[in-house]
Design an enzyme around this catalytic site. Structure first.
Site, PDB file in Angstrom:
ATOM      1  N   TYR A  15      28.280 -19.948 -14.924  1.00  0.00           N
ATOM      2  CA  TYR A  15      28.625 -20.451 -13.911  1.00  0.00           C
ATOM      3  C   TYR A  15      27.449 -21.591 -13.474  1.00  0.00           C
ATOM      4  O   TYR A  15      27.589 -22.814 -13.624  1.00  0.00           O
ATOM      5  CB  TYR A  15      28.888 -19.717 -12.587  1.00  0.00           C
ATOM      6  N   SER A  46      35.510 -23.968 -11.601  1.00  0.00           N
ATOM      7  CA  SER A  46      34.834 -24.741 -10.539  1.00  0.00           C
ATOM      8  C   SER A  46      33.698 -25.243 -10.898  1.00  0.00           C
ATOM      9  O   SER A  46      33.772 -26.328 -12.016  1.00  0.00           O
ATOM     10  CB  SER A  46      34.583 -23.728  -9.176  1.00  0.00           C
ATOM     11  N   ASP A  55      45.203 -27.297  -5.033  1.00  0.00           N
ATOM     12  CA  ASP A  55      44.021 -26.937  -4.729  1.00  0.00           C
ATOM     13  C   ASP A  55      43.024 -28.102  -4.029  1.00  0.00           C
ATOM     14  O   ASP A  55      42.956 -29.292  -4.477  1.00  0.00           O
ATOM     15  CB  ASP A  55      43.227 -26.978  -6.228  1.00  0.00           C
ATOM     16  N   HIS A  62      42.801 -22.986  -5.356  1.00  0.00           N
ATOM     17  CA  HIS A  62      41.419 -22.990  -5.938  1.00  0.00           C
ATOM     18  C   HIS A  62      41.228 -21.676  -6.735  1.00  0.00           C
ATOM     19  O   HIS A  62      40.426 -21.373  -7.622  1.00  0.00           O
ATOM     20  CB  HIS A  62      40.222 -23.298  -5.247  1.00  0.00           C
TER      21      HIS A  62
END
Length: 700
Positions: free
Chosen positions: A451, A532, A626, A670
């Site tokens: 991430y 993301s 999203d 999302h």
């Protein structure tokens, strides 16, 4: 590609969905993966209970229901019952429960629902004792909290003004307009939303986001003011007891609440943990990148005293005031949690609370109660909820509930932590989870997840999908704790943001290189995954080092780094990325923006040095509703890849034969609020694709 309602974009989406369906139809393990995921998820799951007066509220899913339901029981030994069942909200399970707030007296529940995974929320109210639904209905709520006043008469919440041409919240998930002019209101039970009291707005600062909270003693309403998705905020307070006619007295006037600005600079994070009248105990990273606990009297706001100073190494993740003057503090040390009981008054260590290597996912408790509940999970621990009585001379962690997964035997697997060197010599931690006793001969298919953004820490969690991949496909699964996250505090975060963002890609690439050099895998069997900000990470890495990976899965990624700030809440991410409207920051962004760095790897000018023939197989995942990272990011990136790698070379044929496809989920957002079946179907699709691309055989 930015007008999602245009005919051209809709046709593009339909065409790309057909391509993805055709590719997935050739993935042999898709059905097996779906079956194994379904079997492993078919077990009871619980969240930690929280207490209001004598009642306990908690979420529970007995197995494969689309969503967990909110349960209540009166007393610890009382008979539990369903209070609110999100599975009844819609026939197709696309309406989910996104937020709740129970009044201090336990009499009323305010709850927010979201359609198709959108960030837009509609709030309603229920009476707990008989489940009677009140007529109250609040629209256009977003990035909010439900903060009840202690009298139970109403609550504070945050919302945006209704958009022009308001057609109701039901279809709001397809809106991509930038979100501006957040406001805080007080809603009095039994009244219409149009009568709600406007408590705070600031038209001169339309980008500010406001989060209200009422202190446990009910005396103050706090207002956290943020401008971006970073641990930095202003902190205001209002003494509700000093209002001459209460909140109802403001109704009908044009006056807002008289908030006092305790901290009025965006310089650090300030989160109130507890108050004793005018003495506030606050968790902060002011001059303390690993956080500390400080105290300030609001009658002398210039005088701050440290209660728990910053630790030399560990990050003070959270603190919870419980049982009068005690604190349950939660440290993160080398991505491993440490729990302690300390004095709220002096910060003195009272007790160490031993826990296994894993993640503390929640602590519920209040100063009026002696008991706390601690929610714990690890790579090989599906979940344990501990109950701890802090009135005991030596508090003990007693198992209140333990989640058991039929068919999962943890003794066949192992989890370990390694440290590897990044490009600049920085030592980076990584967790590796696999079957026990594997030979490091470079033969194992490996899934690397990352991430690296917004100070978010990637800590050990249980994953049914990970178990299936290890058990039935022989994968080694890894999580790299790269810079940009919060694993070592704000310094670690800042080392992977703004002008330092390239460190995130370097750290992740170095993780892949380590896994190859250490004998876990080979490039053709290394799959990378992220969502993301992690989708940006994956896309950036395949642009920079396409030959290092055998497959890539990029979920809902931020792909256009020059225009992300122009849609919904994207402008809040400039704290980590910068903004292309600033010349210096434009030059940071253009160097790694996935959309703007697609190159032909077979050409010498490509970032890979001309020694690779093509991009690895790639699955891009997005969703039509999203409204956080809007689908146009993925759609533009996909169209650009197709144009650069294939379309412009049709006459001579393209060396790019590995598929690059997009899975576009319908009536989804999302990631939040997805039903169990949607979670299973998506996991089966993306991992079946990876298995097919890397040539993996099924292991019974």
């Amino acid at each position: 590609m930015e007008d999602l309602e245009s005919k051209e974009v809709k046709e593009f989406v339909e065409a790309q969905s057909a391509v993805a369906d055709a590719v997935l139809s050739t993935c042999d393990h898709r059905g097996r993966l779906r079956g194994q995921l379904t079997a492993l998820l078919d077990h009871p799951r619980y969240r930690a209970p929280f207490k209001r007066r004598g009642s306990y509220f908690y979420f529970h899913n007995p197995g494969l229901l689309p969503h967990a339901a909110l349960h209540v029981q009166h007393g610890l030994d009382g008979e539990p019952g369903v209070l609110l069942d999100p599975n009844a909200f819609s026939d197709d399970a696309t309406v989910s429960l996104s937020m709740i707030g129970v009044s201090d007296d336990g009499e009323h529940l305010a709850y927010g629902t979201s359609g198709s995974g959108s960030d837009w929320v509609t709030v309603r109210v229920m009476r707990v004792r008989d489940k009677h639904r009140l007529p109250d209905c609040l629209s256009w709520v977003k990035f909010s909290r439900i903060a009840w006043t202690c009298d139970g008469k109403g609550f504070f919440y945050s919302r945006f003004p209704a958009p022009k041409g308001d057609d109701g919240v039901q279809n709001s998930g397809i809106r991509t307009d930038i979100n501006l002019n957040h406001e805080v209101y007080y809603h009095l039970l039994g009244t219409d939303q149009s009568d709600d009291v406007l408590c705070w707005n600031d038209p001169e600062h339309p980008k500010h986001i406001y989060t209200p909270e009422v202190t446990e003693d009910g005396k103050y309403v706090l207002l956290s003011v943020s401008e971006a998705s970073e641990p930095v905020n202003k902190l205001y307070y209002c003494d509700l007891s000093a209002l001459p006619h209460g909140l109802e007295g403001i109704k009908g006037t044009r006056d807002m609440l008289p908030f006092v600005k305790l901290v009025d600079e965006f310089e650090a994070y300030y989160g109130v943990i507890a108050n004793d009248d005018a003495q506030f105990t606050i968790l902060t990273n002011k001059d303390a990148p690993r956080y500390k606990l400080s105290r300030v009297g609001i009658d002398n706001p210039q005088s701050w005293v440290d209660v728990i100073p910053e630790d030399d190494k560990a990050v003070l993740e959270s603190a919870c005031a419980v049982h009068g003057n005690k604190l349950l503090v939660n440290y993160l040390s080398d991505v491993k949690y440490v729990l302690q009981v300390r004095s709220l008054i002096t910060g003195e260590l009272l007790h160490d609370i031993p826990i296994d290597i894993g993640s503390v996912n929640g602590i519920t408790g209040r100063r009026v109660d002696s008991e706390v509940f601690i929610e714990f999970a690890g790579f090989l621990t599906p979940g344990i909820i501990y109950r701890c009585d802090l009135s005991a001379e030596t508090p003990e962690m007693n198992i209140y509930r333990e989640i058991s997964v039929p068919g999962f035997d943890r003794t066949g697997f192992e989890a370990k932590q390694v440290f590897y060197q990044s490009k600049d010599g920085t030592k980076v931690p990584m967790f590796i989870v696999s079957k026990k006793g594997i030979d490091l001969d470079g033969s194992h298919p490996t899934l690397l997840y990352g991430y690296g953004g917004f100070g978010m820490s990637m800590t050990p969690q249980f994953s049914a999908a990970r178990v299936v991949l290890m058990r039935n496909l022989g994968l080694v699964t890894c999580i790299a704790n790269i810079r940009g996250g919060g694993e070592y505090g704000e310094g670690w975060h800042r080392a992977g943001s703004l002008a330092n963002k390239q460190n995130c890609f370097d750290d992740f690439i170095a993780a892949g290189e380590f896994l190859v050099s250490a004998g876990y895998t080979s490039p053709s069997r290394l799959c990378i995954e992220g969502g993301s900000n992690g989708g940006l990470l994956v896309a950036g890495c395949v642009n920079q080092r396409p030959g290092l990976f055998g497959c890539a899965l990029a979920h809902v990624g931020v792909m256009d780094m020059l225009r992300f700030h122009k849609f919904t809440i994207g402008r809040a991410w400039t704290c980590d990325f910068g903004c292309s409207e600033n010349e210096e920051e434009f030059h940071w962004l253009i160097k790694y923006s996935p959309l703007h760095n697609v190159r032909r790897p077979w050409e010498k000018c490509a970032g890979g040095g001309g020694d690779h023939r093509q991009y690895p197989p790639i699955m891009l995942l997005t969703a039509d509703h999203d409204d956080r990272v809007v689908p146009s990011h993925t759609l533009k990136f996909l169209a650009t890849m197709q144009h650069v790698l294939c379309t412009s070379l049709q006459e001579h044929g393209s060396p790019q034969t590995n598929p690059i496809v997009a899975r576009i989920a319908r009536k989804s957002g999302h990631g939040c609020g997805r039903s169990t079946q949607k979670i299973i179907d998506e996991a089966a699709d993306r991992y079946a694709f990876a298995a097919k691309m890397m040539g993996l055989s099924w292991i019974d």
